[in-house]
Design an enzyme around this catalytic site. Structure first.
Site, PDB file in Angstrom:
ATOM      1  N   TRP A   1       0.835  -1.208   0.000  1.00 36.94           N
ATOM      2  CA  TRP A   1       0.000   0.000   0.000  1.00 36.94           C
ATOM      3  C   TRP A   1       0.862   1.247   0.000  1.00 36.94           C
ATOM      4  CZ3 TRP A   1      -4.143  -1.526  -1.904  1.00 36.94           C
ATOM      5  CH2 TRP A   1      -4.762  -2.706  -1.493  1.00 36.94           C
TER       6      TRP A   1
ATOM      7  N   LYS B   1     -11.762  -2.146   6.751  1.00 39.98           N
ATOM      8  CA  LYS B   1     -10.879  -3.048   7.471  1.00 39.98           C
ATOM      9  C   LYS B   1     -11.362  -3.210   8.910  1.00 39.98           C
ATOM     10  CE  LYS B   1      -8.717  -3.283   3.720  1.00 39.98           C
ATOM     11  NZ  LYS B   1      -7.561  -2.597   3.197  1.00 39.98           N
TER      12      LYS B   1
ATOM     13  N   ASP C   1      -1.432   6.385   6.533  1.00 40.03           N
ATOM     14  CA  ASP C   1      -2.512   5.501   6.098  1.00 40.03           C
ATOM     15  C   ASP C   1      -2.764   4.538   7.253  1.00 40.03           C
ATOM     16  OD1 ASP C   1      -4.113   3.488   5.098  1.00 40.03           O
ATOM     17  OD2 ASP C   1      -2.922   3.121   3.298  1.00 40.03           O
TER      18      ASP C   1
HETATM   19  C1  LIG Z   1      -7.107  -2.023   1.955  1.00 40.27           C
HETATM   20  C2  LIG Z   1      -6.101  -0.959   2.097  1.00 40.27           C
HETATM   21  C3  LIG Z   1      -6.012   0.091   1.177  1.00 40.27           C
HETATM   22  C4  LIG Z   1      -6.844   0.176  -0.088  1.00 40.27           C
HETATM   23  O1  LIG Z   1      -8.167   0.424   0.162  1.00 40.27           O
HETATM   24  P1  LIG Z   1      -9.272   0.548  -1.014  1.00 40.27           P
HETATM   25  O2  LIG Z   1     -10.433   1.080  -0.241  1.00 40.27           O
HETATM   26  O3  LIG Z   1      -9.486  -0.796  -1.586  1.00 40.27           O
HETATM   27  O4  LIG Z   1      -8.781   1.537  -2.009  1.00 40.27           O
HETATM   28  C5  LIG Z   1      -5.071   1.085   1.423  1.00 40.27           C
HETATM   29  N1  LIG Z   1      -4.265   1.030   2.481  1.00 40.27           N
HETATM   30  C6  LIG Z   1      -4.317   0.025   3.391  1.00 40.27           C
HETATM   31  C7  LIG Z   1      -3.387   0.026   4.550  1.00 40.27           C
HETATM   32  C8  LIG Z   1      -5.232  -1.004   3.221  1.00 40.27           C
HETATM   33  O5  LIG Z   1      -5.277  -2.000   4.112  1.00 40.27           O
END
Ligand SMILES: *Cc1c(COP(=O)(O)O)cnc(C)c1O
Length: 361
Positions: free
Chosen positions: A102, A196, A172
Site C-alpha cells: 500500500w 478493514k 494511512d
Molecule cells: C485495503 C487498504 C487500502 C486500499 O483500500 P481501497 O479502499 O481498496 O482503495 C489502502 N491502504 C491500506 C493500509 C489497506 O489496508
C-alpha cells in the site's frame, strides 16, 4: 445468530454482531422516520443527526482536537494516494517510507505530482519488518513524510512513529484505525478506508489539521479532489456514502460501549498474544514477521510447505474458520483479527491449528 462463521478476512472484514443486528432492526423504519437510512435524503434533519453524531462520537473516541477536520469521503482509500500529494505538495517534495504494497502504491501514485523520495524501505526482506526510522535523510523542503502505519498484507506495524524532523506526518491507518489510542496531534493527516476495522466498504475517513487545507491548488485540480470542498461542506458537498456512514456511527457507539480505544487495545493485545504465543511454540506453523514489528490486526503465518498451507486453509474453512488465505502476493495464511473478532474466534483458530499440527506431524 446461527450459521455465522469466524471470518478472518483482511477486508471487507468482520463487523460486531450487535451492530449488524441493530442495523437489521432499523432496516425498514429508522427511528420512526418510516423509512430506511438507505432511502433517506442526505439533506434531511434525521440524516444530519446521523452524520453529526457519528463525527462527534469519533472525535470523542480518538480525542481529536478542534483544529482538525473529520471528513467522510469515498473513492476507496486508493483515492487518498492521489489526494494527499495533490493537496499537500507546496514545495513539490515529499518523503515516503515504503513498508509494503500500500505504501508502494501511494509512493508510485505521488510521483505524478512532485519530487517524491523513498527515504526507507523494508523491501529487501519482503516487507517483514519496520525499518529504523529514528534518523532518516528527511528532505529539507519536504512537505510531508508518508507512512502506512499497519501493513495489512505483511502484518507489520509502526510501534514507534518515524522521526520526521519537524515535517508533517501523513499516515494511512486503514487497517489499524480505532484499534488502539493514537495521539492525533502527531499527524498532519490521517486517512483510513473503513472496510478493514470500522464499517462497510465505500467510506474513507480523513482527519486533517485545518491549516493544511488549502485554497491555492492548481487550476486543474478537480473540485471533488480538494479537501477544502469536503471540509467547507461538512462532508455533504455531494451525496455521501450515507448508509455506510450510518453503520460506522453504530460501530463508534459500540466502541464507546466497549470502553473506548484503551480497552480495545487491551483486548486486541490479548487476542494477538494467544495467536503469536502459539506460533512461537509451534513446530509446524511459524509467523513471517520480525517480532518487534508485529501487527495486532493482521497475522501472517506459514507451514513452509505450500501443499500443507492449502490443506490447512481448506480444512479450516470446513471448520467454520474462513478467509485465512494469505494475500495473493505473499501466499501462506493470514488471520486478520480486527476489533470485531471475538476472543473466542482466535481461541477456536488456535485449537484448530493445534489439531492440524498433530494430524500432520
Ligand atoms: C485495503 C487498504 C487500502 C486500499 O483500500 P481501497 O479502499 O481498496 O482503495 C489502502 N491502504 C491500506 C493500509 C489497506 O489496508
Amino acid at each position: 445468530m446461527t450459521n455465522r462463521v469466524y471470518n478472518f478476512s483482511a477486508g471487507p472484514a468482520v463487523l460486531p454482531e450487535e451492530v449488524l443486528k441493530q442495523a437489521a432492526d432499523e432496516m425498514l423504519n429508522y427511528q420512526n422516520s418510516g423509512m430506511s437510512v438507505m432511502e433517506m435524503s442526505h439533506r434531511s434533519k434525521t440524516y444530519d443527526n446521523i452524520i453529526k453524531t457519528a463525527e462527534k462520537d469519533l472525535r470523542e473516541l480518538m480525542n481529536i482536537p478542534d483544529n482538525y477536520k473529520v471528513l467522510f469521503m469515498q473513492g476507496g482509500d486508493h483515492l487518498q494516494f492521489s489526494m494527499v500529494p495533490i493537496n499537500l505538495l507546496k514545495n513539490g517534495v515529499a518523503d515516503y517510507i515504503v513498508t509494503g504494497q500500500w505504501a508502494k502504491k501511494a509512493y508510485a501514485e505521488a510521483q505524478k505530482y512532485g519530487k517524491i523520495n523513498k527515504v526507507a524501505t523494508s523491501e529487501d526482506k519482503t516487507f517483514s519488518y519496520i525499518p529504523d526510522c529514528s534518523d532518516l535523510p528527511i528532505s529539507e523542503d519536504a512537505d510531508y513524510v508518508y507512512i502506512c502505519e499497519n501493513n495489512t498484507i505483511y502484518g507489520t506495524k509502526f510501534h514507534t512513529l518515524p522521526n520526521t524532523k519537524g515535517k508533517e506526518l501523513v499516515s494511512d491507518m486503514s487497517s489499524c484505525f480505532l484499534s488502539e489510542p493514537v495521539d492525533v496531534t502527531k499527524y498532519g493527516l490521517i486517512h483510513a478506508g473503513v472496510q478493514k476495522n470500522v464499517g462497510p466498504a465505500g467510506v474513507q475517513i480523513v482527519i486533517i489539521r485545518e491549516d493544511l487545507i488549502r485554497e491555492d491548488l492548481p487550476e486543474w485540480c478537480p473540485t471533488m479532489l480538494k479537501y477544502k470542498t469536503h471540509a467547507d461542506n461538512d462532508s455533504l458537498y455531494n451525496t455521501p456514502p450515507a448508509y455506510g456512514i450510518y453503520v460506522c456511527g453504530l460501530v463508534f457507539k459500540w466502541l464507546k460501549k466497549m470502553g473506548g480505544l484503551s480497552k480495545m487495545k487491551e483486548l486486541n493485545e490479548k487476542k494477538a498474544k494467544i495467536l503469536y504465543d502459539f506460533l512461537d511454540s509451534s513446530k509446524l506453523f511459524k509467523g513471517t514477521v520480525e517480532k518487534s514489528s508485529r501487527s495486532l490486526m493482521n497475522v501472517p503465518f506459514v507451514t513452509g510447505n505450500e501443499e500443507l498451507d492449502k490443506k490447512f486453509i481448506e480444512e479450516a474453512k470446513n471448520a467454520g474458520l474462513v478467509q485465512l488465505k494469505g494475500h495473493r502476493s505473499v501466499g501462506g495464511m493470514r488471520a486478520s483479527i480486527y476489533n470485531a473478532m471475538p476472543i473466542e474466534g482466535v481461541e477456536a483458530l488456535v485449537e484448530f491449528m493445534k489439531k492440524f499440527e498433530k494430524e500432520n506431524a
